[in-house]
Write a protein that holds these residues in place. Structure first.
Motif, PDB file in Angstrom:
ATOM      1  N   THR A 111       0.691  -1.178   0.019  1.00 36.90           N
ATOM      2  CA  THR A 111       0.059  -0.037   0.018  1.00 36.90           C
ATOM      3  C   THR A 111       0.906   1.163   0.144  1.00 36.90           C
ATOM      4  N   ALA A 112       1.808   1.349   0.908  1.00 37.05           N
ATOM      5  CA  ALA A 112       2.636   2.484   0.894  1.00 37.05           C
ATOM      6  C   ALA A 112       3.445   2.664  -0.434  1.00 37.05           C
ATOM      7  N   ARG A 113       3.934   1.575  -1.190  1.00 45.46           N
ATOM      8  CA  ARG A 113       4.629   1.668  -2.473  1.00 45.46           C
ATOM      9  C   ARG A 113       3.528   2.033  -3.429  1.00 45.46           C
ATOM     10  N   THR A 114       2.151   1.687  -3.673  1.00 46.40           N
ATOM     11  CA  THR A 114       1.490   2.070  -4.378  1.00 46.40           C
ATOM     12  C   THR A 114       0.957   3.535  -4.149  1.00 46.40           C
ATOM     13  N   ILE A 115       0.844   4.155  -3.017  1.00 50.00           N
ATOM     14  CA  ILE A 115       0.554   5.435  -2.808  1.00 50.00           C
ATOM     15  C   ILE A 115       1.683   6.385  -3.268  1.00 50.00           C
ATOM     16  N   ALA A 116       2.972   5.808  -3.191  1.00 48.05           N
ATOM     17  CA  ALA A 116       4.297   6.466  -3.696  1.00 48.05           C
ATOM     18  C   ALA A 116       4.209   6.867  -5.058  1.00 48.05           C
ATOM     19  N   VAL A 117       3.986   5.611  -5.645  1.00 48.09           N
ATOM     20  CA  VAL A 117       3.916   5.817  -7.270  1.00 48.09           C
ATOM     21  C   VAL A 117       2.859   6.723  -7.876  1.00 48.09           C
ATOM     22  N   ASN A 118       1.840   6.752  -7.049  1.00 46.04           N
ATOM     23  CA  ASN A 118       0.629   7.344  -7.586  1.00 46.04           C
ATOM     24  C   ASN A 118       0.982   8.881  -7.339  1.00 46.04           C
ATOM     25  N   MET A 119       1.627   9.002  -6.115  1.00 48.24           N
ATOM     26  CA  MET A 119       2.126  10.380  -5.619  1.00 48.24           C
ATOM     27  C   MET A 119       3.110  10.991  -6.986  1.00 48.24           C
ATOM     28  N   LEU A 120       4.081  10.182  -7.090  1.00 54.79           N
ATOM     29  CA  LEU A 120       5.106  10.773  -8.128  1.00 54.79           C
ATOM     30  C   LEU A 120       4.392  11.060  -9.412  1.00 54.79           C
ATOM     31  N   VAL A 121       3.664  10.229  -9.784  1.00 50.14           N
ATOM     32  CA  VAL A 121       2.699  10.405 -11.147  1.00 50.14           C
ATOM     33  C   VAL A 121       2.185  11.698 -10.925  1.00 50.14           C
ATOM     34  N   ALA A 122       1.440  11.780  -9.928  1.00 49.84           N
ATOM     35  CA  ALA A 122       0.312  12.978  -9.840  1.00 49.84           C
ATOM     36  C   ALA A 122       1.080  14.219  -9.542  1.00 49.84           C
ATOM     37  N   GLY A 123       2.397  14.239  -8.852  1.00 51.13           N
ATOM     38  CA  GLY A 123       3.190  15.369  -8.978  1.00 51.13           C
ATOM     39  C   GLY A 123       3.657  15.968 -10.357  1.00 51.13           C
ATOM     40  N   HIS A 124       4.079  15.034 -11.137  1.00 46.05           N
ATOM     41  CA  HIS A 124       4.419  15.207 -12.535  1.00 46.05           C
ATOM     42  C   HIS A 124       3.471  15.734 -13.511  1.00 46.05           C
ATOM     43  N   LEU A 125       2.320  14.993 -13.230  1.00 44.95           N
ATOM     44  CA  LEU A 125       1.051  15.312 -13.934  1.00 44.95           C
ATOM     45  C   LEU A 125       0.566  16.772 -13.721  1.00 44.95           C
ATOM     46  N   PHE A 126       0.590  17.282 -12.499  1.00 47.31           N
ATOM     47  CA  PHE A 126       0.333  18.627 -12.345  1.00 47.31           C
ATOM     48  C   PHE A 126       1.417  19.569 -12.743  1.00 47.31           C
ATOM     49  N   TYR A 127       2.663  19.224 -12.605  1.00 50.62           N
ATOM     50  CA  TYR A 127       3.816  19.903 -13.246  1.00 50.62           C
ATOM     51  C   TYR A 127       3.616  19.985 -14.626  1.00 50.62           C
ATOM     52  N   LEU A 128       3.209  19.197 -15.505  1.00 47.71           N
ATOM     53  CA  LEU A 128       2.984  19.255 -16.936  1.00 47.71           C
ATOM     54  C   LEU A 128       1.994  20.419 -17.291  1.00 47.71           C
ATOM     55  N   PHE A 129       1.063  20.698 -16.589  1.00 45.24           N
ATOM     56  CA  PHE A 129       0.017  21.861 -16.568  1.00 45.24           C
ATOM     57  C   PHE A 129       0.832  23.125 -16.203  1.00 45.24           C
ATOM     58  N   THR A 130       1.883  23.107 -15.465  1.00 39.26           N
ATOM     59  CA  THR A 130       2.572  24.549 -15.070  1.00 39.26           C
ATOM     60  C   THR A 130       3.677  24.868 -15.921  1.00 39.26           C
ATOM     61  N   CYS A 131       4.180  23.855 -16.789  1.00 38.43           N
ATOM     62  CA  CYS A 131       5.134  24.110 -17.471  1.00 38.43           C
ATOM     63  C   CYS A 131       4.862  24.375 -18.824  1.00 38.43           C
ATOM     64  N   ARG A 132       3.662  24.541 -19.155  1.00 37.63           N
ATOM     65  CA  ARG A 132       3.180  24.885 -20.371  1.00 37.63           C
ATOM     66  C   ARG A 132       3.393  26.234 -20.807  1.00 37.63           C
ATOM     67  N   LYS A 133       3.464  26.877 -19.925  1.00 41.79           N
ATOM     68  CA  LYS A 133       4.021  28.635 -20.087  1.00 41.79           C
ATOM     69  C   LYS A 133       5.067  28.713 -18.959  1.00 41.79           C
ATOM     70  N   LEU A 134       6.238  29.335 -19.589  1.00 38.96           N
ATOM     71  CA  LEU A 134       7.317  29.500 -18.817  1.00 38.96           C
ATOM     72  C   LEU A 134       7.191  30.503 -17.646  1.00 38.96           C
ATOM     73  N   TYR A 135       6.585  31.576 -18.093  1.00 35.30           N
ATOM     74  CA  TYR A 135       6.420  32.766 -16.989  1.00 35.30           C
ATOM     75  C   TYR A 135       5.104  32.818 -16.741  1.00 35.30           C
ATOM     76  N   ALA A 136       4.281  33.043 -17.533  1.00 29.14           N
ATOM     77  CA  ALA A 136       2.860  33.236 -17.414  1.00 29.14           C
ATOM     78  C   ALA A 136       2.226  32.253 -16.505  1.00 29.14           C
ATOM     79  N   THR A 137       1.089  32.801 -15.796  1.00 26.17           N
ATOM     80  CA  THR A 137       0.160  31.810 -14.973  1.00 26.17           C
ATOM     81  C   THR A 137      -0.211  30.710 -15.921  1.00 26.17           C
ATOM     82  N   SER A 138      -0.551  29.415 -15.252  1.00 31.39           N
ATOM     83  CA  SER A 138      -1.083  28.378 -16.064  1.00 31.39           C
ATOM     84  C   SER A 138      -2.578  28.645 -16.140  1.00 31.39           C
ATOM     85  N   LEU A 139      -3.246  29.437 -15.209  1.00 35.20           N
ATOM     86  CA  LEU A 139      -4.510  29.341 -15.037  1.00 35.20           C
ATOM     87  C   LEU A 139      -5.179  30.640 -15.926  1.00 35.20           C
TER      88      LEU A 139
END
Length: 126
Positions: A26-54
């Motif tokens: 369970t700890a391992r599965t949560i950790a992998v899902n956290m890593l994927v979610a963190g980078h998934l959210f990062y995908l949306f922030t890095c679409r614009k280098l300086y401007a807000t993503s929202l």
């Protein structure tokens, strides 16, 4: 971002497993899902280098959302298909376990957006 997301994943894994809050799978599965979610959210922030993503252009690139959909399907398969659990030593999670990946993703998104705000502010002052 890698230090932030990796640090959160490692820290929470040590907390969850090291303090016997969850079993190893369970700890391992949560950790992998956290890593994927963190980078998934990062995908949306890095679409614009300086401007807000929202902004109005958030939904402009449909391929990003197709990719996100594929990623989510693959992550669900990783988490819930028994053969994947056997291969990777993971276990199906219940809904409450997903608070960790969601919070991790929101933290990554927020930190990067604050960083971009600081950069814009400093850049405008010079």
């Amino acid at each position: 971002v890698s230090l932030l997301s990796g640090g959160m994943v490692f820290g929470l894994f040590l907390r969850n497993y090291g303090q016997d809050l969850y079993d190893l799978d369970t700890a391992r599965t949560i950790a992998v899902n956290m890593l994927v979610a963190g980078h998934l959210f990062y995908l949306f922030t890095c679409r614009k280098l300086y401007a807000t993503s929202l902004n109005r252009a958030f939904f402009d690139n449909k391929y990003v959302f197709v990719s996100v959909g594929i990623l989510i399907v693959l992550q669900i398969a990783f988490t819930y298909i028994p053969v994947m659990n056997h291969l990777f030593g993971t276990t199906p999670l219940n809904l409450t376990h997903f608070r960790y990946p969601l919070v991790a993703g929101l933290i990554v998104f927020s930190v990067v957006e604050v960083e971009k705000l600081i950069v814009r502010t400093v850049k405008n002052r010079s």
